[in-house]
Design a protein around this motif. Structure first.
Motif, PDB file in Angstrom:
ATOM      1  N   LEU A  30       3.618  -1.552  10.578  1.00  0.00           N
ATOM      2  CA  LEU A  30       4.845  -2.873  10.031  1.00  0.00           C
ATOM      3  C   LEU A  30       4.559  -3.516   8.967  1.00  0.00           C
ATOM      4  O   LEU A  30       5.942  -4.326   8.048  1.00  0.00           O
ATOM      5  N   MET A  31       3.501  -3.220   8.419  1.00  0.00           N
ATOM      6  CA  MET A  31       3.090  -3.740   6.848  1.00  0.00           C
ATOM      7  C   MET A  31       3.718  -2.936   6.136  1.00  0.00           C
ATOM      8  O   MET A  31       4.217  -3.913   5.455  1.00  0.00           O
ATOM      9  N   PHE A  32       3.026  -1.861   5.687  1.00  0.00           N
ATOM     10  CA  PHE A  32       4.168  -1.197   4.857  1.00  0.00           C
ATOM     11  C   PHE A  32       5.300  -1.746   5.070  1.00  0.00           C
ATOM     12  O   PHE A  32       6.622  -0.779   4.213  1.00  0.00           O
ATOM     13  N   VAL A  33       6.059  -1.300   6.325  1.00  0.00           N
ATOM     14  CA  VAL A  33       8.008  -1.231   6.264  1.00  0.00           C
ATOM     15  C   VAL A  33       8.330  -2.257   5.490  1.00  0.00           C
ATOM     16  O   VAL A  33       9.051  -2.211   4.648  1.00  0.00           O
ATOM     17  N   VAL A  34       7.569  -3.582   5.580  1.00  0.00           N
ATOM     18  CA  VAL A  34       7.943  -4.998   4.968  1.00  0.00           C
ATOM     19  C   VAL A  34       7.644  -4.797   3.227  1.00  0.00           C
ATOM     20  O   VAL A  34       8.219  -5.264   2.595  1.00  0.00           O
ATOM     21  N   PHE A  37       9.988  -2.663   2.235  1.00  0.00           N
ATOM     22  CA  PHE A  37      12.061  -3.834   1.598  1.00  0.00           C
ATOM     23  C   PHE A  37      11.855  -4.893   0.863  1.00  0.00           C
ATOM     24  O   PHE A  37      12.447  -5.586   0.466  1.00  0.00           O
ATOM     25  N   LEU A  38      10.439  -5.262   0.831  1.00  0.00           N
ATOM     26  CA  LEU A  38      10.292  -6.806  -0.113  1.00  0.00           C
ATOM     27  C   LEU A  38      10.054  -6.646  -1.787  1.00  0.00           C
ATOM     28  O   LEU A  38      10.713  -7.076  -2.549  1.00  0.00           O
ATOM     29  N   MET A  39       9.389  -5.133  -1.517  1.00  0.00           N
ATOM     30  CA  MET A  39       8.958  -5.265  -2.806  1.00  0.00           C
ATOM     31  C   MET A  39       9.300  -4.025  -3.646  1.00  0.00           C
ATOM     32  O   MET A  39      10.372  -3.564  -5.100  1.00  0.00           O
ATOM     33  N   ILE A  40       9.499  -2.769  -3.152  1.00  0.00           N
ATOM     34  CA  ILE A  40       9.550  -0.835  -3.552  1.00  0.00           C
ATOM     35  C   ILE A  40      10.888  -1.280  -3.525  1.00  0.00           C
ATOM     36  O   ILE A  40      11.141  -1.043  -4.753  1.00  0.00           O
ATOM     37  N   ARG A  41      11.855  -1.750  -2.807  1.00  0.00           N
ATOM     38  CA  ARG A  41      13.126  -1.252  -3.169  1.00  0.00           C
ATOM     39  C   ARG A  41      13.678  -1.647  -4.061  1.00  0.00           C
ATOM     40  O   ARG A  41      14.362  -1.458  -4.454  1.00  0.00           O
ATOM     41  N   PRO A  42      13.303  -3.116  -4.208  1.00  0.00           N
ATOM     42  CA  PRO A  42      13.920  -4.161  -5.329  1.00  0.00           C
ATOM     43  C   PRO A  42      13.653  -3.521  -6.502  1.00  0.00           C
ATOM     44  O   PRO A  42      14.267  -3.208  -7.157  1.00  0.00           O
ATOM     45  N   GLN A  43      12.903  -2.583  -6.870  1.00  0.00           N
ATOM     46  CA  GLN A  43      12.009  -2.827  -8.123  1.00  0.00           C
ATOM     47  C   GLN A  43      12.876  -1.606  -8.394  1.00  0.00           C
ATOM     48  O   GLN A  43      13.104  -1.585  -9.890  1.00  0.00           O
ATOM     49  N   GLN A  44      13.108  -0.296  -7.340  1.00  0.00           N
ATOM     50  CA  GLN A  44      13.027   0.478  -7.785  1.00  0.00           C
ATOM     51  C   GLN A  44      15.117   0.471  -8.147  1.00  0.00           C
ATOM     52  O   GLN A  44      15.897   1.319  -8.910  1.00  0.00           O
ATOM     53  N   LYS A  45      16.025  -0.521  -7.240  1.00  0.00           N
ATOM     54  CA  LYS A  45      16.719  -0.442  -7.892  1.00  0.00           C
ATOM     55  C   LYS A  45      17.277  -1.130  -9.041  1.00  0.00           C
ATOM     56  O   LYS A  45      18.745  -0.368 -10.084  1.00  0.00           O
ATOM     57  N   ARG A  46      16.430  -2.220  -9.853  1.00  0.00           N
ATOM     58  CA  ARG A  46      16.605  -2.765 -11.296  1.00  0.00           C
ATOM     59  C   ARG A  46      16.059  -1.954 -12.782  1.00  0.00           C
ATOM     60  O   ARG A  46      16.677  -1.891 -12.984  1.00  0.00           O
ATOM     61  N   GLN A  47      15.379  -1.274 -12.354  1.00  0.00           N
ATOM     62  CA  GLN A  47      15.017   0.177 -12.709  1.00  0.00           C
ATOM     63  C   GLN A  47      16.000   1.383 -13.049  1.00  0.00           C
ATOM     64  O   GLN A  47      16.174   1.596 -13.745  1.00  0.00           O
TER      65      GLN A  47
END
Length: 110
Positions: A30-34, A37-47
């Motif tokens: 559960l911690m990895f999923v959160v 979605f809160l850190m890794i995915r938005p950073q990839q979108k910005r890149q």
């Protein structure tokens, strides 16, 4: 003498089963999923957006660099961009130094 020998128990421990092991790892999963979605995915979108902006740079675009320099694109090469920062003053910067594409007409003094 006064201390007796201690022996390990020989009976088998109860098997927790599938639900026991799942509930053990559930908080970690559960911690990895959160985090995803809160850190890794938005950073990839910005890149992805930044790379698309760098690939779309054309002559005449007004940009801001990471160092705070504002200029108009004069020439675009594979890895560099030539910016006109004042009339008759041009500098060459790397494409990854360009961080913002400004709206047309922002730089009226050039």
């Amino acid at each position: 003498m006064f201390i007796s020998n201690a022996y390990a128990q020989t009976t088998a421990a109860a098997d927790p089963g599938l639900m026991g092991s799942l509930t053990t790892f559930l908080p970690l999963i559960l911690m990895f999923v959160v985090m995803y979605f809160l850190m890794i995915r938005p950073q990839q979108k910005r890149q992805r957006e930044l790379k698309a902006m760098m690939d779309a740079l054309t002559k005449g675009d007004e940009v801001a660099t990471a160092g705070g320099i504002l200029g108009r694109v004069v020439k675009v090469a594979d890895t560099t961009v030539t910016l006109e920062i004042a009339t008759g003053t041009e500098i060459v910067v790397q494409k990854n130094a360009v961080v913002t594409l400004l709206p047309k007409g922002t730089l009226k003094a050039l």
